[in-house]
Design a protein around this motif. Sequence first.
Motif, PDB file in Angstrom:
ATOM      1  N   UNK A   9       2.124  -0.894   2.569  1.00 45.76           N
ATOM      2  CA  UNK A   9       0.841  -0.315   2.167  1.00 45.76           C
ATOM      3  C   UNK A   9       0.267   0.548   3.289  1.00 45.76           C
ATOM      4  N   UNK A  10       0.323   0.038   4.520  1.00 42.01           N
ATOM      5  CA  UNK A  10      -0.226   0.779   5.659  1.00 42.01           C
ATOM      6  C   UNK A  10       0.514   2.086   5.884  1.00 42.01           C
ATOM      7  N   UNK A  35      -6.264  -3.761   5.197  1.00 44.66           N
ATOM      8  CA  UNK A  35      -7.128  -3.129   4.199  1.00 44.66           C
ATOM      9  C   UNK A  35      -6.833  -1.641   4.232  1.00 44.66           C
ATOM     10  N   UNK A  36      -6.630  -1.048   3.066  1.00 46.12           N
ATOM     11  CA  UNK A  36      -6.187   0.342   2.996  1.00 46.12           C
ATOM     12  C   UNK A  36      -6.915   1.097   1.896  1.00 46.12           C
ATOM     13  N   UNK A  37      -7.297   2.338   2.222  1.00 52.41           N
ATOM     14  CA  UNK A  37      -7.744   3.297   1.214  1.00 52.41           C
ATOM     15  C   UNK A  37      -7.015   4.595   1.484  1.00 52.41           C
ATOM     16  N   UNK A  38      -6.230   5.069   0.503  1.00 53.52           N
ATOM     17  CA  UNK A  38      -5.432   6.284   0.671  1.00 53.52           C
ATOM     18  C   UNK A  38      -6.122   7.498   0.063  1.00 53.52           C
ATOM     19  N   UNK A  39      -6.498   7.396  -1.198  1.00 52.50           N
ATOM     20  CA  UNK A  39      -7.242   8.435  -1.902  1.00 52.50           C
ATOM     21  C   UNK A  39      -7.745   7.842  -3.206  1.00 52.50           C
ATOM     22  N   UNK A  42      -5.772   5.508  -5.977  1.00 50.61           N
ATOM     23  CA  UNK A  42      -4.410   5.279  -5.495  1.00 50.61           C
ATOM     24  C   UNK A  42      -4.003   3.808  -5.616  1.00 50.61           C
ATOM     25  N   UNK A  43      -2.720   3.537  -5.908  1.00 52.26           N
ATOM     26  CA  UNK A  43      -2.234   2.149  -5.890  1.00 52.26           C
ATOM     27  C   UNK A  43      -2.217   1.555  -4.489  1.00 52.26           C
ATOM     28  N   UNK A  44      -2.457   2.378  -3.467  1.00 56.29           N
ATOM     29  CA  UNK A  44      -2.483   1.898  -2.087  1.00 56.29           C
ATOM     30  C   UNK A  44      -3.886   1.494  -1.642  1.00 56.29           C
ATOM     31  N   UNK A  45      -4.852   1.532  -2.539  1.00 55.31           N
ATOM     32  CA  UNK A  45      -6.217   1.107  -2.222  1.00 55.31           C
ATOM     33  C   UNK A  45      -6.324  -0.392  -2.470  1.00 55.31           C
ATOM     34  N   UNK A  46      -6.190  -1.185  -1.420  1.00 59.12           N
ATOM     35  CA  UNK A  46      -6.179  -2.636  -1.607  1.00 59.12           C
ATOM     36  C   UNK A  46      -6.239  -3.350  -0.269  1.00 59.12           C
ATOM     37  N   UNK A 172       7.910   5.354   4.534  1.00 59.89           N
ATOM     38  CA  UNK A 172       8.370   3.965   4.530  1.00 59.89           C
ATOM     39  C   UNK A 172       9.856   3.820   4.259  1.00 59.89           C
ATOM     40  N   UNK A 173      10.573   4.927   4.134  1.00 60.10           N
ATOM     41  CA  UNK A 173      12.014   4.837   3.949  1.00 60.10           C
ATOM     42  C   UNK A 173      12.436   4.286   2.605  1.00 60.10           C
TER      43      UNK A 173
END
Length: 264
Positions: A9-10, A35-39, A42-46, A172-173
């Motif tokens: 996520x990071x 804790x992440x906010x991408x845009x 986004x599914x990465x906001x969590x 993230x490869x």
Amino acid sequence: MERVEAQLVAKGSEAARRRRADAVGFVMPVAGGVASFAEENSPLNKVAGLGFGGVPSAAVLDEVERAFADCGSPVQVELAHLADPEIGALLTGRGYRLVSFENVLGLALKGERGRVAPPGVEVRPSGDEEFEPWLDVIVEGFAHPDTQGVRSHEDFPREVLANAMRDLTAAAGVVRYVALHDGAVAGAASFRVADGVAQLTGAATVPAHRRRGVQTALLAARLADAAAAGCDIAVITTQPGSKSQQNAQRQGFDLLYTRAILIK
């Protein structure tokens, strides 16, 4: 497994900030997780991986909640049931509500694994030149989820989902695969290697090609490559009772733990 999930996520969120080249978004550590906010959307906001580095203080949670509020986003916490049990009570006391669950399954990888594909199905790696067809399958799968089991509470705009997939691939490869059924692109999937863990990070089948063994073939190919890469364990996240969970268990996966999805 929760640690590598938080790392994924990071990495994706940090790649989103580089792509956008603006000050919007953040990645911050919290109680062993992130804790992440991408845009927006986004599914990465969590908040992921929470609960294996102690119980977060009220001040830390205040900071996390302010950061999400500044971005105009609710806070979504994915909390493993193996995490410190005090955290669930703490979050519900702060107004978080339970909206869903997801299951994490694992499989120990020992020795070589064979690739299994039914007649008419072919699986191969998917290169950068094929990203859009690969993404079309992923988006189509999300737009028409299998009705078996508990349905996901999430729904992402195509453009945002595409951005997240590009960011994860770049940072993230993530390795992508496509499956062909009778020569047509019928399925797509991906996986990532981190600290001896093979994360099976996404899979979908076009509705017209379901129940043809496409996902079984994609799963077998990724497991074979993960074992060849020296991974100790493969993990997959599914909706409870879903066809994806059923397919994984047929390949030998066991249910390891469940994540509660809480939102404020």
